[in-house]
Design an enzyme around this catalytic site. Structure first.
Site, PDB file in Angstrom:
ATOM      1  CE1 TYR A   1      29.613  35.024  38.821  1.00  0.00           C
ATOM      2  CE2 TYR A   1      31.473  34.916  40.036  1.00  0.00           C
ATOM      3  CZ  TYR A   1      30.815  34.684  38.630  1.00  0.00           C
ATOM      4  OH  TYR A   1      31.553  33.559  37.874  1.00  0.00           O
TER       5      TYR A   1
ATOM      6  N   GLY B   1      38.056  30.544  34.048  1.00  0.00           N
ATOM      7  CA  GLY B   1      36.381  31.064  34.332  1.00  0.00           C
ATOM      8  C   GLY B   1      36.963  32.214  35.039  1.00  0.00           C
ATOM      9  CB  CYS B   2      34.581  34.219  36.808  1.00  0.00           C
ATOM     10  SG  CYS B   2      34.951  36.233  38.212  1.00  0.00           S
ATOM     11  CE1 TYR B   3      38.234  39.587  37.468  1.00  0.00           C
ATOM     12  CE2 TYR B   3      39.826  39.143  35.117  1.00  0.00           C
ATOM     13  CZ  TYR B   3      38.987  40.374  36.396  1.00  0.00           C
ATOM     14  OH  TYR B   3      38.702  41.202  35.524  1.00  0.00           O
ATOM     15  CD1 TRP B   4      36.609  39.282  40.349  1.00  0.00           C
ATOM     16  CD2 TRP B   4      34.459  38.549  40.850  1.00  0.00           C
ATOM     17  NE1 TRP B   4      36.451  40.464  39.556  1.00  0.00           N
ATOM     18  CE2 TRP B   4      34.409  40.444  39.871  1.00  0.00           C
ATOM     19  CE3 TRP B   4      33.058  38.640  40.473  1.00  0.00           C
ATOM     20  CZ2 TRP B   4      33.723  40.940  39.681  1.00  0.00           C
ATOM     21  CZ3 TRP B   4      32.067  39.595  40.266  1.00  0.00           C
ATOM     22  CH2 TRP B   4      32.069  40.318  39.547  1.00  0.00           C
TER      23      TRP B   4
END
Length: 169
Positions: free
Chosen positions: A148, A5-8
Site C-alpha cells: 500500500y 483518506g488513509c492517514y498513512w
C-alpha cells in the site's frame, strides 16, 4: 487536524516537509467512544482517519501546510480516496479554534480554484480525538516496502515533494 483518506499517506507526506515537528495519526469526528482501528475501518463509528500536524510556523507557514493537504489528496472525492471507500476516508478539516477555522476556509477556497469539479472537503467540529494504534504512527517509515505504501503513499509524497520543493527537509 486534517483528514484526507488513509492517514498513512498524509503522515508520510507531511514528514517530508521542513518545519513539521510531529505528525500523529488519530481518529476524530465520530460518535463511538474509544474506537478501535477495526471499528473505524467498518465506517460505522463516524470517525475519520486524520492527522494532527505540529509545525514551526517560522519555517513552514500555515498556508503551506494547508495547501499541501489539498495537494496530497483529491478533495473532490466524496467519502473516499481512490480504492479506500467510506466516510472514514472523507476529506475533512477539524479546526481547534476560530483562527484555524478561518485558515481552513481560506485554504478550501484556494483549493476550489485549483481543482476541476467541486471540492467536497468539510469543516467539522473537532470533538474528541483518539490516537490511532502505535503501529499506525509513522507507518510509512516503519514499512517502506509495504504494498500500500509503494502503490498509494509514494505517489502522494512525490506530488508534495514536487509542489513544495522549497520546503523539503
Amino acid at each position: 487536524m486534517l483528514a484526507g483518506g488513509c492517514y498513512w499517506c498524509l503522515d508520510a507526506a507531511y514528514r517530508a516537509l521542513r518545519g513539521v515537528v510531529e505528525v500523529h495519526s488519530c481518529f476524530t469526528g465520530g460518535e463511538t467512544p474509544h474506537p478501535t482501528y477495526e471499528q473505524v475501518c467498518t465506517g460505522t463509528t463516524g470517525h475519520a482517519e486524520a492527522v494532527a500536524v505540529t509545525f514551526d510556523e517560522s519555517l513552514l507557514p500555515a498556508e503551506v501546510v494547508l495547501d499541501a493537504f489539498f495537494t496530497m489528496h483529491d478533495p473532490t472525492q466524496l467519502n473516499r480516496q481512490g480504492a479506500d471507500i467510506g466516510t472514514q476516508y472523507r476529506s475533512a478539516m477539524f479546526p481547534a479554534d476560530e483562527r484555524q477555522r478561518g485558515l481552513f476556509e481560506a485554504a478550501r477556497d484556494r483549493a476550489a480554484r485549483n481543482w476541476p469539479g467541486e471540492v467536497v472537503t468539510t469543516i467539522e467540529e473537532l470533538g474528541t480525538v483518539y490516537p490511532a494504534p502505535e503501529e499506525h504512527q509513522d507507518f510509512f517509515a516503519k514499512n517502506p516496502t509495504q504494498g500500500y505504501c509503494l502503490a498509494v503513499a509514494v505517489p502522494k509524497v512525490n506530488k508534495v515533494r514536487a509542489s513544495f520543493a522549497q520546503y523539503l527537509r
